[in-house]
Design a protein around this motif. Structure first.
Motif, PDB file in Angstrom:
ATOM      1  N   PRO A  15       1.278  -1.327  -0.271  1.00  0.00           N
ATOM      2  CA  PRO A  15       0.096   0.157  -0.494  1.00  0.00           C
ATOM      3  C   PRO A  15       1.331   1.212   0.109  1.00  0.00           C
ATOM      4  N   VAL A  16       0.509   2.091  -0.930  1.00  0.00           N
ATOM      5  CA  VAL A  16       1.258   3.962  -1.299  1.00  0.00           C
ATOM      6  C   VAL A  16       0.076   4.725  -1.172  1.00  0.00           C
ATOM      7  N   SER A  17       0.534   5.075  -0.504  1.00  0.00           N
ATOM      8  CA  SER A  17      -0.844   7.070  -0.078  1.00  0.00           C
ATOM      9  C   SER A  17       0.216   7.651  -0.884  1.00  0.00           C
ATOM     10  N   PHE A  18      -0.956   8.731  -1.840  1.00  0.00           N
ATOM     11  CA  PHE A  18      -0.547  10.097  -2.091  1.00  0.00           C
ATOM     12  C   PHE A  18      -1.803  11.280  -1.198  1.00  0.00           C
ATOM     13  N   ASN A  19      -1.287  12.453  -0.976  1.00  0.00           N
ATOM     14  CA  ASN A  19      -2.331  13.909  -0.425  1.00  0.00           C
ATOM     15  C   ASN A  19      -1.643  14.218  -2.637  1.00  0.00           C
ATOM     16  N   VAL A  20      -3.708  14.444  -2.835  1.00  0.00           N
ATOM     17  CA  VAL A  20      -3.675  16.002  -4.152  1.00  0.00           C
ATOM     18  C   VAL A  20      -4.530  16.856  -3.664  1.00  0.00           C
ATOM     19  N   ARG A  21      -4.399  17.555  -4.424  1.00  0.00           N
ATOM     20  CA  ARG A  21      -5.381  18.829  -3.764  1.00  0.00           C
ATOM     21  C   ARG A  21      -6.676  18.927  -4.711  1.00  0.00           C
ATOM     22  N   ASP A  22      -7.266  19.868  -4.226  1.00  0.00           N
ATOM     23  CA  ASP A  22      -8.269  20.199  -5.183  1.00  0.00           C
ATOM     24  C   ASP A  22      -8.399  21.964  -4.988  1.00  0.00           C
ATOM     25  N   LYS A  23     -10.141  22.281  -5.226  1.00  0.00           N
ATOM     26  CA  LYS A  23      -9.786  23.559  -5.677  1.00  0.00           C
ATOM     27  C   LYS A  23      -9.353  24.662  -3.413  1.00  0.00           C
ATOM     28  N   GLU A  24     -10.304  23.425  -3.211  1.00  0.00           N
ATOM     29  CA  GLU A  24     -10.860  24.245  -1.613  1.00  0.00           C
ATOM     30  C   GLU A  24      -9.095  23.158  -0.627  1.00  0.00           C
ATOM     31  N   SER A  25      -8.416  22.472  -1.171  1.00  0.00           N
ATOM     32  CA  SER A  25      -7.111  22.367  -0.499  1.00  0.00           C
ATOM     33  C   SER A  25      -5.741  22.726  -0.758  1.00  0.00           C
ATOM     34  N   ALA A  26      -5.533  24.272  -1.196  1.00  0.00           N
ATOM     35  CA  ALA A  26      -4.725  24.142  -2.034  1.00  0.00           C
ATOM     36  C   ALA A  26      -3.336  24.279  -1.563  1.00  0.00           C
ATOM     37  N   ASP A  27      -2.700  24.028  -0.056  1.00  0.00           N
ATOM     38  CA  ASP A  27      -1.778  24.105   0.460  1.00  0.00           C
ATOM     39  C   ASP A  27      -0.865  22.645  -0.211  1.00  0.00           C
ATOM     40  N   LEU A  28      -1.722  21.879  -0.647  1.00  0.00           N
ATOM     41  CA  LEU A  28      -0.881  20.432  -0.903  1.00  0.00           C
ATOM     42  C   LEU A  28      -0.752  20.376  -2.112  1.00  0.00           C
ATOM     43  N   TRP A  29       0.245  19.597  -2.741  1.00  0.00           N
ATOM     44  CA  TRP A  29       0.926  19.578  -4.576  1.00  0.00           C
ATOM     45  C   TRP A  29       1.539  21.133  -4.573  1.00  0.00           C
ATOM     46  N   GLU A  30       2.877  21.667  -4.105  1.00  0.00           N
ATOM     47  CA  GLU A  30       2.863  23.166  -4.715  1.00  0.00           C
ATOM     48  C   GLU A  30       3.329  22.447  -6.368  1.00  0.00           C
ATOM     49  N   ASN A  31       3.154  23.699  -6.736  1.00  0.00           N
ATOM     50  CA  ASN A  31       3.169  24.251  -8.058  1.00  0.00           C
ATOM     51  C   ASN A  31       2.554  23.579  -9.271  1.00  0.00           C
ATOM     52  N   THR A  32       1.239  23.105  -8.929  1.00  0.00           N
ATOM     53  CA  THR A  32       0.787  23.149  -9.512  1.00  0.00           C
ATOM     54  C   THR A  32      -0.587  23.005 -10.031  1.00  0.00           C
ATOM     55  N   ASP A  33      -1.337  23.384 -11.016  1.00  0.00           N
ATOM     56  CA  ASP A  33      -3.070  23.688 -10.603  1.00  0.00           C
ATOM     57  C   ASP A  33      -4.053  23.021 -10.162  1.00  0.00           C
ATOM     58  N   PRO A  34      -5.191  23.201  -9.088  1.00  0.00           N
ATOM     59  CA  PRO A  34      -5.552  22.744  -8.430  1.00  0.00           C
ATOM     60  C   PRO A  34      -6.781  21.717  -9.200  1.00  0.00           C
ATOM     61  N   LEU A  35      -6.671  20.769  -8.812  1.00  0.00           N
ATOM     62  CA  LEU A  35      -7.480  19.729  -9.781  1.00  0.00           C
ATOM     63  C   LEU A  35      -8.724  19.446  -8.752  1.00  0.00           C
ATOM     64  N   ASN A  36      -9.642  19.994 -10.113  1.00  0.00           N
ATOM     65  CA  ASN A  36     -10.753  20.019  -9.181  1.00  0.00           C
ATOM     66  C   ASN A  36     -12.246  18.381  -8.911  1.00  0.00           C
ATOM     67  N   LEU A  37     -11.356  17.908  -8.056  1.00  0.00           N
ATOM     68  CA  LEU A  37     -11.778  16.825  -8.422  1.00  0.00           C
ATOM     69  C   LEU A  37     -14.047  15.898  -8.396  1.00  0.00           C
ATOM     70  N   ASP A  38     -14.469  16.989  -9.173  1.00  0.00           N
ATOM     71  CA  ASP A  38     -15.385  16.323  -9.079  1.00  0.00           C
ATOM     72  C   ASP A  38     -15.208  16.454 -10.291  1.00  0.00           C
ATOM     73  N   TYR A  39     -15.033  16.580 -11.641  1.00  0.00           N
ATOM     74  CA  TYR A  39     -14.257  16.494 -12.618  1.00  0.00           C
ATOM     75  C   TYR A  39     -13.427  14.889 -13.038  1.00  0.00           C
ATOM     76  N   VAL A  40     -12.745  14.541 -12.084  1.00  0.00           N
ATOM     77  CA  VAL A  40     -11.918  14.025 -12.295  1.00  0.00           C
ATOM     78  C   VAL A  40     -12.856  11.940 -12.580  1.00  0.00           C
TER      79      VAL A  40
END
Length: 124
Positions: A15-40
């Motif tokens: 098991p390996v876990s990752f954190n991604v950010r969406d428009k509400e949690s902009a502090d995760l994954w620096e230097n990326t555009d926010p992911l809108n998880l509603d459309y993933v």
């Protein structure tokens, strides 16, 4: 590249876990555009040797959900996990890198800028 994730050749359940950010949690994954998880639609980890350009596997990632107080399943802070590596870790020992790629419901693809680094050691 981030810290190294250690894996063992031949394992099928690591098991390996990752954190991604969406428009509400902009502090995760620096230097990326926010992911809108509603459309993933799905997320995959593209896995390749550090010394080659060819992707050797696309490993499905699962969103991690938890039940809230109302009993509804809700996304757990943008957390993803891999629990089934399939035959990916039949690869040679060495250093590999991975790219998380989101595939949207409209067919568009968005990759997380930060690459992941893996070290695969031989099994006993």
């Amino acid at each position: 590249m981030a810290e190294v994730i250690d894996l063992v050749q031949g394992d099928t359940y690591t098991p390996v876990s990752f954190n991604v950010r969406d428009k509400e949690s902009a502090d995760l994954w620096e230097n990326t555009d926010p992911l809108n998880l509603d459309y993933v639609d799905s997320v995959v980890l593209k896995f390749k040797s550090l010394s080659e350009d060819r992707v050797i596997a696309e490993i499905p990632c699962e969103f991690v959900y938890m039940r809230n107080e109302a009993g509804e399943e809700v996304l757990q802070h943008g957390k993803l996990q891999i629990t089934d590596w399939g035959t990916t870790l039949q690869c040679d020992p060495g250093v590999y890198q991975g790219e998380l790629e989101t595939r949207r419901v409209d067919g568009k693809i968005q990759s997380v800028h930060n690459l992941l680094k893996f070290k695969v050691r031989p099994e006993f």
